[in-house]
Scaffold this motif. Structure first.
Motif, PDB file in Angstrom:
ATOM      1  N   ARG A  26     -17.898 -16.268  -2.128  1.00 24.27           N
ATOM      2  CA  ARG A  26     -17.220 -17.278  -1.309  1.00 24.27           C
ATOM      3  C   ARG A  26     -16.378 -16.574  -0.245  1.00 24.27           C
ATOM      4  O   ARG A  26     -15.556 -15.720  -0.562  1.00 24.27           O
ATOM      5  N   LEU A  27     -16.608 -16.959   1.002  1.00 25.64           N
ATOM      6  CA  LEU A  27     -15.895 -16.357   2.124  1.00 25.64           C
ATOM      7  C   LEU A  27     -14.630 -17.159   2.433  1.00 25.64           C
ATOM      8  O   LEU A  27     -14.705 -18.361   2.732  1.00 25.64           O
ATOM      9  N   ILE A  28     -13.487 -16.487   2.360  1.00 23.25           N
ATOM     10  CA  ILE A  28     -12.209 -17.100   2.704  1.00 23.25           C
ATOM     11  C   ILE A  28     -11.698 -16.408   3.959  1.00 23.25           C
ATOM     12  O   ILE A  28     -11.769 -15.184   4.083  1.00 23.25           O
ATOM     13  N   ASP A  45     -16.241 -20.393   3.832  1.00 22.63           N
ATOM     14  CA  ASP A  45     -16.214 -21.470   2.844  1.00 22.63           C
ATOM     15  C   ASP A  45     -14.879 -22.196   2.849  1.00 22.63           C
ATOM     16  O   ASP A  45     -14.825 -23.408   2.649  1.00 22.63           O
ATOM     17  N   TRP A  46     -13.808 -21.435   3.054  1.00 27.60           N
ATOM     18  CA  TRP A  46     -12.475 -22.020   3.134  1.00 27.60           C
ATOM     19  C   TRP A  46     -11.670 -21.280   4.194  1.00 27.60           C
ATOM     20  O   TRP A  46     -11.855 -20.085   4.407  1.00 27.60           O
ATOM     21  N   ALA A  94     -12.882 -22.762  -4.691  1.00 28.32           N
ATOM     22  CA  ALA A  94     -14.046 -22.272  -3.943  1.00 28.32           C
ATOM     23  C   ALA A  94     -15.202 -21.901  -4.867  1.00 28.32           C
ATOM     24  O   ALA A  94     -16.365 -22.178  -4.563  1.00 28.32           O
ATOM     25  N   VAL A  95     -14.901 -21.268  -5.997  1.00 31.74           N
ATOM     26  CA  VAL A  95     -15.989 -20.853  -6.893  1.00 31.74           C
ATOM     27  C   VAL A  95     -16.538 -22.015  -7.716  1.00 31.74           C
ATOM     28  O   VAL A  95     -17.633 -21.911  -8.280  1.00 31.74           O
ATOM     29  N   ARG A  96     -15.802 -23.127  -7.764  1.00 33.81           N
ATOM     30  CA  ARG A  96     -16.267 -24.292  -8.523  1.00 33.81           C
ATOM     31  C   ARG A  96     -17.269 -25.132  -7.742  1.00 33.81           C
ATOM     32  O   ARG A  96     -18.046 -25.885  -8.334  1.00 33.81           O
ATOM     33  N   VAL A  97     -17.203 -25.074  -6.415  1.00 37.86           N
ATOM     34  CA  VAL A  97     -18.050 -25.936  -5.596  1.00 37.86           C
ATOM     35  C   VAL A  97     -19.090 -25.085  -4.872  1.00 37.86           C
ATOM     36  O   VAL A  97     -18.926 -23.876  -4.710  1.00 37.86           O
TER      37      VAL A  97
END
Length: 395
Positions: A109-111, A146-147, A375-378
């Motif tokens: 996941r990219l933040i 991602d966020w 983020a890792v849940r979706v």
């Protein structure tokens, strides 16, 4: 979780972006030892410091460093490879803090930390190279991140206005915090001002650059003196930035060169002394994503005059005197108002300390960790096929 975190700007000479990353890295490592942290002292090639992480180590059993590169070309080659996630041991999170981000990520996941869009608002505040570098990362974040972690409500709103295609439920505000954790420290007086004591000087902190608005400040200071204002020297603490090579000459032309002291970049200990001992902290910036010096000055009880624009009212609240960054006259009047009344100064000093207490590093770090967990849940914003297609277009 395995968290990959960009610390590329946290070395010697760091500024706002580096302080945010440094505070979040240190706090998260401390409050969440159950996670594994990979700290990337090299992250892309747009910002590169071969001395990292030697000069700014983080020590913890749950922490290790990612690849270190000694040349910009080596960094560019590593971070552009297709199999990047495997080379990074497949982290759950990859968090960018220096405007650049990888676009070839298919699983992690990219933040992306959003600081500000000042280079979009007014190109004259930056160099062409910096504008291109920052906008390139910002635009790519709108496509693949991602966020987004925005450091103020103002920055969040500006981003969504510029990139309306980004989902607004995936951008969240996490306020920065002061780099200083011990407010009892006295600090050390800079060697350049051995003759100055408590409440004997005006202070302005920040890199000398166009958007920090020091030209207006010294003009206002010259008029303040000419109007009979209390003759305290003006101390500027901050390195010389871009497009201000003639600043010293400008000060000289105003006839106040002997009353303006340019300290350049100062140590943390010296900064504490300056904040603690200034008569007031003057922050006339035209544009801020947050305005960290305002918060840090308040933390040590510096009575504060700051601009009334962009994110600064979010930071200062009603604990500072808010002044238009476009009006020399308003700054002169505000300086006179606080110089002529010790009671006003003491009121703002007390309000400053109280306001600063609302910004806590552990609270901010917890908010970032909450984003990681969500983020890792979706699902990722874009899937593997979309990532490969996008890469071919961006190549």
């Amino acid at each position: 979780m395995h968290i990959g975190f960009d610390i590329s700007q946290t070395g010697v000479g760091k500024a706002g972006c580096g302080y945010f990353a440094d505070a979040m890295a240190g706090a998260m490592i401390s409050i969440a030892p159950q996670h594994r942290f990979s700290l990337y002292s090299s992250f892309g090639d747009s910002f590169f410091d071969y001395r990292m992480p030697v000069f700014n180590p983080y020590h913890a059993s749950n922490t290790h460093y990612g690849p270190r590169h000694l040349t910009r070309e080596a960094a560019r080659k590593f971070w552009s490879r297709d199999e990047l996630e495997a080379k990074l041991s497949n982290p759950d999170i990859i968090h960018s803090n220096n405007f650049w981000l990888p676009t070839q990520i298919t699983s992690s996941r990219l933040i992306y930390t959003l600081y500000d869009l000042g280079f979009v608002i007014d190109p004259s505040w930056s160099t062409e190279r910096n504008r291109l570098r920052c906008f390139d990362g910002l635009f790519k974040s709108s496509l693949v991140a991602d966020w987004i972690v925005a450091i103020s409500e103002y920055s969040r709103a500006s981003y969504l206005k510029t990139f309306p295609h980004f989902p607004n439920d995936r951008i969240r505000v996490v306020y920065p915090c002061s780099r200083f954790t011990d407010t009892t420290r006295s600090g050390t007086r800079p060697d350049k001002i051995p003759h100055l004591g408590n409440a004997e000087f005006w202070l302005s902190v920040g890199t000398i650059e166009p958007r920090k608005n020091q030209r207006l400040l010294v003009k206002a200071y010259a008029e303040y003196l000419a109007s009979g204002g209390r003759p305290m020297p003006l101390v500027l603490a901050g390195g010389m930035g871009w497009m201000m090579k003639d600043f010293s000459q400008y000060v000289g032309d105003l006839g106040i060169a002997d009353k303006v002291i340019l300290l350049g970049y100062v140590s943390d200990d010296e900064m504490i002394w300056l904040y603690r001992n200034c008569y007031a902290h003057l922050y006339p910036s035209v544009f801020e994503g947050f305005g960290l010096p305002v918060l840090e000055g308040m933390q040590f009880g510096a009575p504060t005059l700051c601009s009334n624009t962009t994110s600064l009212p979010e930071v200062a609240g009603d604990a500072a005197m808010l002044v238009s960054p476009a009006s020399v006259g308003d700054w002169v009047n505000s300086m006179r108002a606080i110089a002529d009344s010790t009671g006003t100064r003491q009121t703002y000093a007390a309000a400053a300390r109280q306001r600063a207490g609302k910004f806590d590093r552990n609270r901010s770090a917890t908010a970032v960790l909450d984003i990681y967990r969500e983020a890792v849940r979706v699902p990722k914003r874009i899937n593997s096929f979309q990532t490969s297609t996008l890469q071919s277009h961006l190549a």
